[in-house]
Design a protein around this motif. Structure first.
Motif, PDB file in Angstrom:
ATOM      1  N   LEU A 240       0.828  -1.201   0.000  1.00  0.00           N
ATOM      2  CA  LEU A 240       0.000   0.000   0.000  1.00  0.00           C
ATOM      3  C   LEU A 240       0.866   1.256   0.000  1.00  0.00           C
ATOM      4  O   LEU A 240       0.492   2.265  -0.599  1.00  0.00           O
ATOM      5  N   GLY A 241       2.020   1.198   0.657  1.00  0.00           N
ATOM      6  CA  GLY A 241       2.903   2.348   0.731  1.00  0.00           C
ATOM      7  C   GLY A 241       3.902   2.454  -0.405  1.00  0.00           C
ATOM      8  O   GLY A 241       4.763   3.346  -0.384  1.00  0.00           O
ATOM      9  N   LEU A 337       2.693   6.521   3.755  1.00  0.00           N
ATOM     10  CA  LEU A 337       1.252   6.746   3.883  1.00  0.00           C
ATOM     11  C   LEU A 337       0.948   8.186   4.277  1.00  0.00           C
ATOM     12  O   LEU A 337      -0.014   8.793   3.781  1.00  0.00           O
ATOM     13  N   ALA A 338       1.761   8.755   5.182  1.00  0.00           N
ATOM     14  CA  ALA A 338       1.545  10.136   5.615  1.00  0.00           C
ATOM     15  C   ALA A 338       1.793  11.125   4.488  1.00  0.00           C
ATOM     16  O   ALA A 338       1.258  12.236   4.512  1.00  0.00           O
ATOM     17  N   ALA A 339       2.586  10.715   3.495  1.00  0.00           N
ATOM     18  CA  ALA A 339       2.824  11.567   2.328  1.00  0.00           C
ATOM     19  C   ALA A 339       1.718  11.442   1.288  1.00  0.00           C
ATOM     20  O   ALA A 339       1.740  12.126   0.264  1.00  0.00           O
ATOM     21  N   GLY A 340       0.754  10.557   1.559  1.00  0.00           N
ATOM     22  CA  GLY A 340      -0.392  10.429   0.664  1.00  0.00           C
ATOM     23  C   GLY A 340      -0.364   9.241  -0.266  1.00  0.00           C
ATOM     24  O   GLY A 340      -1.304   9.048  -1.049  1.00  0.00           O
ATOM     25  N   ASP A 426      -4.798   9.658   7.794  1.00  0.00           N
ATOM     26  CA  ASP A 426      -5.410  10.978   7.982  1.00  0.00           C
ATOM     27  C   ASP A 426      -4.472  12.079   7.496  1.00  0.00           C
ATOM     28  O   ASP A 426      -4.886  13.029   6.813  1.00  0.00           O
ATOM     29  N   ALA A 427      -3.185  11.947   7.858  1.00  0.00           N
ATOM     30  CA  ALA A 427      -2.198  12.943   7.443  1.00  0.00           C
ATOM     31  C   ALA A 427      -2.044  12.954   5.930  1.00  0.00           C
ATOM     32  O   ALA A 427      -1.898  14.019   5.314  1.00  0.00           O
ATOM     33  N   GLY A 428      -2.079  11.780   5.307  1.00  0.00           N
ATOM     34  CA  GLY A 428      -1.961  11.702   3.858  1.00  0.00           C
ATOM     35  C   GLY A 428      -3.120  12.377   3.153  1.00  0.00           C
ATOM     36  O   GLY A 428      -2.945  13.048   2.136  1.00  0.00           O
ATOM     37  N   ALA A 429      -4.319  12.216   3.705  1.00  0.00           N
ATOM     38  CA  ALA A 429      -5.490  12.881   3.129  1.00  0.00           C
ATOM     39  C   ALA A 429      -5.379  14.387   3.285  1.00  0.00           C
ATOM     40  O   ALA A 429      -5.678  15.153   2.358  1.00  0.00           O
TER      41      ALA A 429
END
Length: 536
Positions: A240-241, A337-340, A426-429
């Protein structure tokens, strides 16, 4: 004994028209499909009916199993430590009637899931279970697809488990694929002149095979959900990442996902140490000069868990697994993931309540005399978090030192990571500025206590996911008569997610996310992981 895929000496193998010389009995038992590499022959079998439902639940009454289809050349000889090479086309019909060789050599007994080992060299293969083994007609869409990646700590496990059979998913209109990959040092070990993350490259090539071939088995390559448990759950989160993997799947379901994200320096140090112990250079030639058995022996010795090594595993993770190599895996999964990355792909993830409590089960009587605070500190509990943690888990602490120690290990290794994934998504969004274009994240807890152990241990949710409570070796894991109604509910939610991208309960957001709690009865619970809070 060696097992390698073989084509049949039949009229089809000789180049005659498909089905030439076949009898009606053959057609009733066997079915053939053309893949891009060649024709394969599978076997029809009945699907599993829901308990108490003579109609089969309204779904397919039979499905076909194609076992041991190679997606890559055998990783032996010059290919042993190489990137996987797609399987060359064959002539005739390949009999896909039994499981092919597995990368696992003998069951090391690390889980309670029956995962057989099959000897042989052609270990990179897929098993396809489908209720509709034919390409959809023009204008029709194929069935949704589940691709399962087995667990086993990245060094064990097998796709040949009877629990991973796709019968129940087939009954409910889902094509199911289980894949193999190289394990342990062969799959993930650092070698100076070899491609890194060979096991990850195996996942990618298997998923490419699915994209290119699954329509021939009745599946829709545009509706592929990848799922796995433990190391397999970590595998699907790793994928996923990965920006390079986004086109290969459309949903992710991670059960007890154990992310490795091994640091490059740690991976190299492990590889060099293994070479030194073996007395060879840390190169493909050096390791290639060692028999497979010798590498496995050295690997086992280097990774054996003792009473004093638990803290290291908790803090540093496993030494063999997906590695942040700066090439295939550019950064840790949570950062990605945090980068979207993957924000447009729906995700379900969760864990059992007591993943690692089994580690203390045999010592439960002895540990009742050990102060809880002493053992928790030895396992790495920060002093300032000890009292808040015991308060937040008072119900578990009341059951004794072994139970609270097991819950702490479960929280450290699995349950806190789930909340970090939710926060990263959440951060990625937020980073994208397009929250409306981000897919949902759904969280669960599996809380139903095993009739054998009295708590929800590692692997317990797997047979509920596959709806196979009538399968072999169930009592040692779940006890007698596990609740079929819970399997019906959980499996139905999984089918819904695979088919529609939504499992049927509220999404998870923020530092106190809601989750589906699988129990008897099940419920949706706000801040369902509140007891983990003191460790965050």
């Amino acid at each position: 004994m060696s097992h390698t895929p073989a084509t049949e000496s039949s009229a089809t193998a000789a180049g005659a028209a498909p089905g030439a010389g076949r009898t009606p009995a053959d057609a009733a038992e066997f079915v053939e499909v053309d893949t891009l590499a060649g024709r394969v022959r599978g076997r029809w079998r009945p699907t599993v009916r829901r308990a108490g439902d003579a109609s089969g639940g309204g779904g397919a009454e039979r499905s076909a199993a194609f076992l041991g289809i190679p997606f890559a050349e055998p990783p032996v000889g010059e290919l042993r430590f190489a990137a996987p090479v797609p399987k060359a086309p064959w002539t005739g019909t390949l009999g896909a009637l039994e499981f092919a060789p597995t990368a696992q050599r003998g069951d090391p007994g690390v889980t309670l899931i029956p995962e057989p080992s099959v000897p042989g060299e052609s270990t990179l293969n897929v098993n396809v279970f489908t209720p509709s083994p034919a390409t959809p007609a023009a204008g029709e869409s194929g069935l949704p697809v589940l691709v399962w990646i087995h667990g086993g700590g990245y060094f064990a496990g097998s796709p040949a488990s009877p629990w991973y059979d796709g019968r129940s998913f087939n009954r409910d209109g889902v094509v199911t694929v289980t894949i193999s990959y190289r394990l342990g040092f062969d799959g993930f070990g650092w070698i100076a002149d070899a491609p890194s993350n060979r096991g990850v490259r195996d996942w990618l090539l298997a998923l490419e095979w699915v994209q290119r071939n699954i329509a021939a088995f009745g599946g829709d390559p545009g509706r592929v959900t990848i799922a796995g448990q433990s190391a397999g759950g970590g595998a699907v989160l790793t994928l996923l990442g990965m920006p390079a993997a986004q086109h290969l799947f459309h949903g992710v379901y991670a059960l007890s996902g154990a992310l490795a994200d091994v640091a490059a320096a740690r991976s190299e140090a492990f590889g060099r140490a293994l070479a030194e112990q073996a007395g060879v250079e840390p190169t493909r030639a050096g390791f290639g000069s060692l028999p497979e058995e010798r590498v496995l022996e050295l690997q086992k010795r280097a990774t054996e868990l003792g009473p004093d090594s638990l803290g290291s595993i908790i803090d540093d993770g496993l030494p063999l697994g997906p590695t942040i190599d700066g090439e295939l895996l550019e950064r840790p999964t949570l950062e990605s993931l945090a980068a979207g990355v993957g924000r447009g792909i729906p995700l379900v993830l969760g864990a059992t309540d007591d993943e690692f409590t089994m580690a203390f089960a045999e010592a439960e009587r002895k540990l009742r005399w050990v102060p809880k605070s002493l053992l928790l500190k030895k396992l790495g509990m920060p002093k300032d978090r000890l009292k808040p943690y015991l308060r937040a888990n008072a119900d578990v602490a009341a059951k004794g030192t072994a139970r609270i120690a097991g819950r702490f290990l479960s929280d450290r290794m699995f349950r806190t990571a789930l909340l970090r994934v939710v926060e990263a998504r959440d951060a990625g969004a937020a980073a994208s500025g397009r929250a409306d274009a981000s897919a949902g994240t759904w969280l669960y807890r599996f809380s139903w206590p095993s009739g054998t152990f009295g708590f929800a241990e590692h692997c317990l949710d797997v047979p509920f996911f596959f709806d196979c409570l009538d399968g072999p070796a169930m009592v040692p894991l779940a006890g007698p008569n596990p609740p079929q109604a819970l399997a019906d509910e959980l499996h139905t939610a999984a089918v819904a997610f695979i088919g529609t991208g939504e499992p049927g309960w509220p999404t998870a957001h923020g530092p106190a996310p809601a989750a589906k709690v699988w129990d008897a009865p099940s419920r949706v619970q706000p801040d369902a992981y509140a007891s983990v809070g003191p460790l965050r």
